[in-house]
Design a protein around this motif. Sequence first.
Motif, PDB file in Angstrom:
ATOM      1  N   THR A 128       0.836  -1.203   0.000  1.00 47.96           N
ATOM      2  CA  THR A 128       0.000   0.000   0.000  1.00 47.96           C
ATOM      3  C   THR A 128       0.871   1.253   0.000  1.00 47.96           C
ATOM      4  OG1 THR A 128      -1.534  -1.239   1.377  1.00 47.96           O
ATOM      5  CG2 THR A 128      -1.976   1.088   1.116  1.00 47.96           C
ATOM      6  N   ALA A 129       1.925   1.240   0.807  1.00 45.20           N
ATOM      7  CA  ALA A 129       2.813   2.405   0.868  1.00 45.20           C
ATOM      8  C   ALA A 129       3.438   2.664  -0.498  1.00 45.20           C
ATOM      9  CB  ALA A 129       3.899   2.178   1.921  1.00 45.20           C
ATOM     10  N   LEU A 130       3.870   1.602  -1.175  1.00 43.97           N
ATOM     11  CA  LEU A 130       4.447   1.784  -2.513  1.00 43.97           C
ATOM     12  C   LEU A 130       3.406   2.376  -3.455  1.00 43.97           C
ATOM     13  CD1 LEU A 130       6.553  -1.458  -2.974  1.00 43.97           C
ATOM     14  CD2 LEU A 130       7.387   0.876  -2.812  1.00 43.97           C
ATOM     15  N   PHE A 131       2.162   1.890  -3.339  1.00 47.55           N
ATOM     16  CA  PHE A 131       1.099   2.417  -4.187  1.00 47.55           C
ATOM     17  C   PHE A 131       0.869   3.902  -3.893  1.00 47.55           C
ATOM     18  CE2 PHE A 131      -3.421   3.558  -4.136  1.00 47.55           C
ATOM     19  CZ  PHE A 131      -3.630   3.614  -5.495  1.00 47.55           C
ATOM     20  N   LEU A 132       0.872   4.261  -2.609  1.00 48.78           N
ATOM     21  CA  LEU A 132       0.646   5.664  -2.254  1.00 48.78           C
ATOM     22  C   LEU A 132       1.769   6.540  -2.792  1.00 48.78           C
ATOM     23  CD1 LEU A 132      -0.704   5.327   1.388  1.00 48.78           C
ATOM     24  CD2 LEU A 132      -1.972   5.786  -0.701  1.00 48.78           C
ATOM     25  N   ILE A 133       2.992   5.997  -2.798  1.00 46.11           N
ATOM     26  CA  ILE A 133       4.115   6.786  -3.310  1.00 46.11           C
ATOM     27  C   ILE A 133       3.902   7.099  -4.788  1.00 46.11           C
ATOM     28  CG2 ILE A 133       6.556   6.694  -3.907  1.00 46.11           C
ATOM     29  CD1 ILE A 133       6.966   5.156  -1.275  1.00 46.11           C
ATOM     30  N   ILE A 134       3.511   6.077  -5.568  1.00 46.12           N
ATOM     31  CA  ILE A 134       3.405   6.356  -7.001  1.00 46.12           C
ATOM     32  C   ILE A 134       2.140   7.120  -7.364  1.00 46.12           C
ATOM     33  CG2 ILE A 134       4.881   4.473  -7.797  1.00 46.12           C
ATOM     34  CD1 ILE A 134       2.386   2.876  -8.344  1.00 46.12           C
ATOM     35  N   SER A 135       1.153   7.194  -6.455  1.00 45.89           N
ATOM     36  CA  SER A 135      -0.077   7.874  -6.834  1.00 45.89           C
ATOM     37  C   SER A 135      -0.177   9.284  -6.260  1.00 45.89           C
ATOM     38  CB  SER A 135      -1.289   7.054  -6.402  1.00 45.89           C
ATOM     39  OG  SER A 135      -1.316   6.954  -5.005  1.00 45.89           O
ATOM     40  N   ARG A 136       0.883   9.784  -5.662  1.00 48.95           N
ATOM     41  CA  ARG A 136       0.838  11.129  -5.094  1.00 48.95           C
ATOM     42  C   ARG A 136       1.871  12.017  -5.771  1.00 48.95           C
ATOM     43  NH1 ARG A 136      -3.025   8.899  -3.254  1.00 48.95           N
ATOM     44  NH2 ARG A 136      -3.696   8.809  -1.084  1.00 48.95           N
ATOM     45  N   LYS A 137       1.545  13.315  -5.837  1.00 48.21           N
ATOM     46  CA  LYS A 137       2.454  14.238  -6.518  1.00 48.21           C
ATOM     47  C   LYS A 137       3.514  14.828  -5.604  1.00 48.21           C
ATOM     48  CE  LYS A 137      -0.734  16.055  -9.906  1.00 48.21           C
ATOM     49  NZ  LYS A 137      -1.576  17.199 -10.214  1.00 48.21           N
ATOM     50  N   LYS A 138       3.126  15.203  -4.410  1.00 40.74           N
ATOM     51  CA  LYS A 138       4.034  15.971  -3.563  1.00 40.74           C
ATOM     52  C   LYS A 138       5.199  15.142  -3.039  1.00 40.74           C
ATOM     53  CE  LYS A 138       2.044  19.953  -1.659  1.00 40.74           C
ATOM     54  NZ  LYS A 138       0.967  20.603  -2.026  1.00 40.74           N
ATOM     55  N   LEU A 139       6.370  15.756  -3.020  1.00 40.94           N
ATOM     56  CA  LEU A 139       7.549  15.043  -2.537  1.00 40.94           C
ATOM     57  C   LEU A 139       7.401  14.660  -1.073  1.00 40.94           C
ATOM     58  CD1 LEU A 139      10.353  17.057  -4.282  1.00 40.94           C
ATOM     59  CD2 LEU A 139       9.358  14.886  -4.947  1.00 40.94           C
ATOM     60  N   ILE A 140       6.772  15.542  -0.288  1.00 39.79           N
ATOM     61  CA  ILE A 140       6.644  15.235   1.140  1.00 39.79           C
ATOM     62  C   ILE A 140       5.808  13.974   1.333  1.00 39.79           C
ATOM     63  CG2 ILE A 140       4.643  16.784   1.463  1.00 39.79           C
ATOM     64  CD1 ILE A 140       7.267  16.417   4.129  1.00 39.79           C
ATOM     65  N   THR A 141       4.799  13.781   0.480  1.00 37.20           N
ATOM     66  CA  THR A 141       3.983  12.579   0.643  1.00 37.20           C
ATOM     67  C   THR A 141       4.769  11.337   0.241  1.00 37.20           C
ATOM     68  OG1 THR A 141       3.007  13.037  -1.509  1.00 37.20           O
ATOM     69  CG2 THR A 141       1.721  13.630   0.400  1.00 37.20           C
ATOM     70  N   HIS A 142       5.771  11.516  -0.637  1.00 40.78           N
ATOM     71  CA  HIS A 142       6.630  10.377  -0.957  1.00 40.78           C
ATOM     72  C   HIS A 142       7.424   9.951   0.268  1.00 40.78           C
ATOM     73  CE1 HIS A 142       6.725  11.035  -5.575  1.00 40.78           C
ATOM     74  NE2 HIS A 142       5.520  11.110  -5.068  1.00 40.78           N
ATOM     75  N   VAL A 143       7.930  10.951   0.982  1.00 38.59           N
ATOM     76  CA  VAL A 143       8.682  10.623   2.194  1.00 38.59           C
ATOM     77  C   VAL A 143       7.766   9.949   3.209  1.00 38.59           C
ATOM     78  CG1 VAL A 143      10.076  11.566   4.056  1.00 38.59           C
ATOM     79  CG2 VAL A 143      10.273  12.503   1.772  1.00 38.59           C
ATOM     80  N   LEU A 144       6.525  10.468   3.315  1.00 42.25           N
ATOM     81  CA  LEU A 144       5.576   9.870   4.258  1.00 42.25           C
ATOM     82  C   LEU A 144       5.286   8.420   3.861  1.00 42.25           C
ATOM     83  CD1 LEU A 144       3.098  12.864   4.659  1.00 42.25           C
ATOM     84  CD2 LEU A 144       4.959  12.196   6.168  1.00 42.25           C
ATOM     85  N   GLY A 145       5.128   8.188   2.559  1.00 42.87           N
ATOM     86  CA  GLY A 145       4.899   6.823   2.086  1.00 42.87           C
ATOM     87  C   GLY A 145       6.073   5.923   2.409  1.00 42.87           C
ATOM     88  N   PHE A 146       7.279   6.469   2.244  1.00 44.36           N
ATOM     89  CA  PHE A 146       8.483   5.698   2.564  1.00 44.36           C
ATOM     90  C   PHE A 146       8.494   5.299   4.038  1.00 44.36           C
ATOM     91  CE2 PHE A 146      12.958   5.738   4.006  1.00 44.36           C
ATOM     92  CZ  PHE A 146      13.421   4.687   3.259  1.00 44.36           C
ATOM     93  N   LEU A 147       8.078   6.226   4.897  1.00 46.88           N
ATOM     94  CA  LEU A 147       8.054   5.925   6.334  1.00 46.88           C
ATOM     95  C   LEU A 147       7.016   4.854   6.658  1.00 46.88           C
ATOM     96  CD1 LEU A 147       8.509   9.491   7.744  1.00 46.88           C
ATOM     97  CD2 LEU A 147      10.049   7.566   8.010  1.00 46.88           C
ATOM     98  N   ALA A 148       5.856   4.944   5.997  1.00 44.42           N
ATOM     99  CA  ALA A 148       4.832   3.914   6.213  1.00 44.42           C
ATOM    100  C   ALA A 148       5.388   2.561   5.787  1.00 44.42           C
ATOM    101  CB  ALA A 148       3.574   4.257   5.421  1.00 44.42           C
ATOM    102  N   MET A 149       6.140   2.569   4.677  1.00 43.28           N
ATOM    103  CA  MET A 149       6.733   1.324   4.198  1.00 43.28           C
ATOM    104  C   MET A 149       7.719   0.768   5.226  1.00 43.28           C
ATOM    105  SD  MET A 149       8.868   0.895   0.747  1.00 43.28           S
ATOM    106  CE  MET A 149       9.775  -0.588   0.433  1.00 43.28           C
ATOM    107  N   GLU A 150       8.535   1.654   5.809  1.00 39.18           N
ATOM    108  CA  GLU A 150       9.485   1.204   6.820  1.00 39.18           C
ATOM    109  C   GLU A 150       8.760   0.651   8.048  1.00 39.18           C
ATOM    110  OE1 GLU A 150      12.554   0.741   6.625  1.00 39.18           O
ATOM    111  OE2 GLU A 150      13.300   1.935   4.957  1.00 39.18           O
ATOM    112  N   ASN A 151       7.600   1.231   8.373  1.00 46.68           N
ATOM    113  CA  ASN A 151       6.819   0.676   9.483  1.00 46.68           C
ATOM    114  C   ASN A 151       6.363  -0.737   9.155  1.00 46.68           C
ATOM    115  OD1 ASN A 151       7.111   2.897  11.074  1.00 46.68           O
ATOM    116  ND2 ASN A 151       5.128   3.800  10.554  1.00 46.68           N
ATOM    117  N   GLY A 152       5.985  -0.947   7.886  1.00 47.18           N
ATOM    118  CA  GLY A 152       5.618  -2.294   7.468  1.00 47.18           C
ATOM    119  C   GLY A 152       6.793  -3.251   7.588  1.00 47.18           C
ATOM    120  N   VAL A 153       7.985  -2.779   7.186  1.00 49.79           N
ATOM    121  CA  VAL A 153       9.173  -3.623   7.285  1.00 49.79           C
ATOM    122  C   VAL A 153       9.455  -3.955   8.751  1.00 49.79           C
ATOM    123  CG1 VAL A 153      11.637  -3.771   6.812  1.00 49.79           C
ATOM    124  CG2 VAL A 153      10.143  -2.688   5.162  1.00 49.79           C
ATOM    125  N   PHE A 154       9.249  -2.961   9.629  1.00 53.01           N
ATOM    126  CA  PHE A 154       9.467  -3.194  11.058  1.00 53.01           C
ATOM    127  C   PHE A 154       8.557  -4.312  11.565  1.00 53.01           C
ATOM    128  CE2 PHE A 154       8.618  -2.519  15.529  1.00 53.01           C
ATOM    129  CZ  PHE A 154       9.878  -2.297  16.045  1.00 53.01           C
TER     130      PHE A 154
END
Lengths: 212, 476
Positions: free
Chosen positions: A133-159
């Motif tokens: 889901t985080a990867l999907f959110l990264i590719i479907s959002r325009k703002k760079l800040i939301t990419h970082v937020l998506g990356f963090l959500a992904m890291e939470n999933g990895v955790f």
Amino acid sequence: MVGEFVIIMIGATMLAISFTSRIHAVIRALSIQGLLLFVLVLDDAHAFDTINLVFLIIETLVVKAVVIPLFLQRIIVRNHIYREIEPYIPNFYSLLVASIILGGGFLLEHLSRGVTSGTKPLALGVSLAVIVTALFLIISRKKLITHVLGFLAMENGVFMLTMAVAREHTFAVNVGLLLDVFLAVFLLGLFMNRIASSYEEMSVDELSDLKD
Amino acid sequence: MVIPVLFFLPLTLAVLSFLMRRPALDRYLVLLHAMGHLAGVAWMALEPCSWAGYFETDPPAVLVLALLAIVYLAVAVKRFLDERGMHHDGHEAWHSLQTTALMIFIGAMTAAALTNHAAMLWVFVEGTTLASAPLIYSSRTKTALEATWKYIFICSIGIALAFIGIILLMMGMEPGASLHFRDLEANAGKIDPFWLKFAFPFILVGFGTKAGFAPVHAWLPDAHSEAPSGISALLSATLLNTALLAVLRFGNILDAAGYGVFVRDALVVTGFLSLFVAAVYMLRVENYKRMLAYSSIENMGIMAIGFGLGGAGAVAAVLHMVAHSLVKGAFFLTAGDILHAWKRRDIAGAGGVLATWPRTGWVWLTAFVAISGLPPFAAFFSEIMLMSALLEAGYPVLLALFLLLLTVIIWGMGRGVLAVAMGPARPDLAGHRSSAIWPQVLLLGLAIAIVVAMPQPVETFFRDVAAILGVNGGQR
């Protein structure tokens, strides 16, 4: 029991993230994910020795729930980022896709029940769903800040995923993970400040000078 | 004792450079590091050693490190000669930061090549991303910012996927089993096949992002074109090898467990996809540094195919790795000279090199001949060997596809290379002090010497590396 409830709650926060259009709401959801991960650690506390436990508590309760959200808030205030998230697709479809992915996670839980020995199928299914889901959110959002937020959500999933595996490597694995999150966010934040001064809007549409 | 020296030498020099903040001194520090690194690697090649339980030399590590040391020395010497008398007024701190990041970058790659532990390997590959980000941002322009952002972001996602792969691998292992590659391979049969196969695609995509495999190569042309050319040379000639080594080390575990065919198919498909993407973009690329970057994607694809096939194909891939690193290092350094004088990155704006600076022009053309796989350069032999390996493995259709894609790539690249070399002389630049060329000439010479006069020990060494890294169980 508590563990399973928390895991499903973490899956639910991803649905919330996919539906909201406010950046602050996403940051709050990430902070809540940090707290939920903390509860998940506590639920499993007996499995870790003291050093690992202290480390994991700091990582979730301090870093994920407080430090990183505060850091992101500061970046947003400093760079005057508008509050809207600006997705490429309507929020409703984001929610739909996120729900389907989460459903896929539960399906994976069901399928892997017979295969896994010693690992928790629910944690596996939901954490993979969070990552996708985080990867999907990264590719479907325009703002760079939301990419970082998506990356963090992904890291939470990895955790969450690391919580589901052998205890012996917890420390080494988490040191690596923390290094990853901390340095990546720090570096990305640093460069975001620079981008704010070179580009008018901070969206991927503007990062198109380099192409063939 | 050599291994800790290779780690602490760059750290010490990096701290020194950071504290002194004197660009004039940095030239010497980098040169010193490069010479020390080459000496250390030469020592390791002669005498296998290990350190702290997590680092040890094996033939693949020595090969990757030897290429790293040679290209790094060429870059350092070139920088030393070209920066003579250059002033960095007002940019001392930035220059020192660059030197510091460069040394840590080299140190991280060295550690990634030498480690024998899966989690450590991940940590150091991650370290290479973090250390090289400031290097790509070196020019501090808007486009460099864009390239750096994409580099950090895409590689962070990639490395997170590799991490997931390692976790999935651990799920299939017995609790408490060691993550040393030696033990992983020895106990490969005990790892649950479901998790083993589930993990590999994540690892391939994750480390493959750094290795420049299509379709996860998006950062590569941007970073290579925006970084200073010495850094582009290092990214292309050494970082990609290190990441490929990581992919192959994990592939070896599956191979040992009897799933070599799975790895072979994944690598061969990835390789052809990379060739295809390189061929498509080679036809439309308008920036000569990006053109070289697409050539790197192509060559990584060739190596993936070779290692995937195993046997003779793996020997070809090892030779190709050597050929590509040496030649691409020289190519990027020459591109940097052209960029430095012409101040243009686009092919159309950089014509007339041969007429203005004949020596640089000839090096540029020779590098193209060498990378296209014409004799007597090493790439010729490696590509011929790979073609015969494809035929031997029973893939005549793939061989035809390989030849077709390679032809398109050489045609597209030749067009760009010639457009830069030919054209009317630029008298306004003739007075410009021409940059040093002999580091490139030496690299190109080595790319000939390595095959024309290959000593027996070197040949044995290449075969050892191929036997370890190639997918042995993938044979029909």
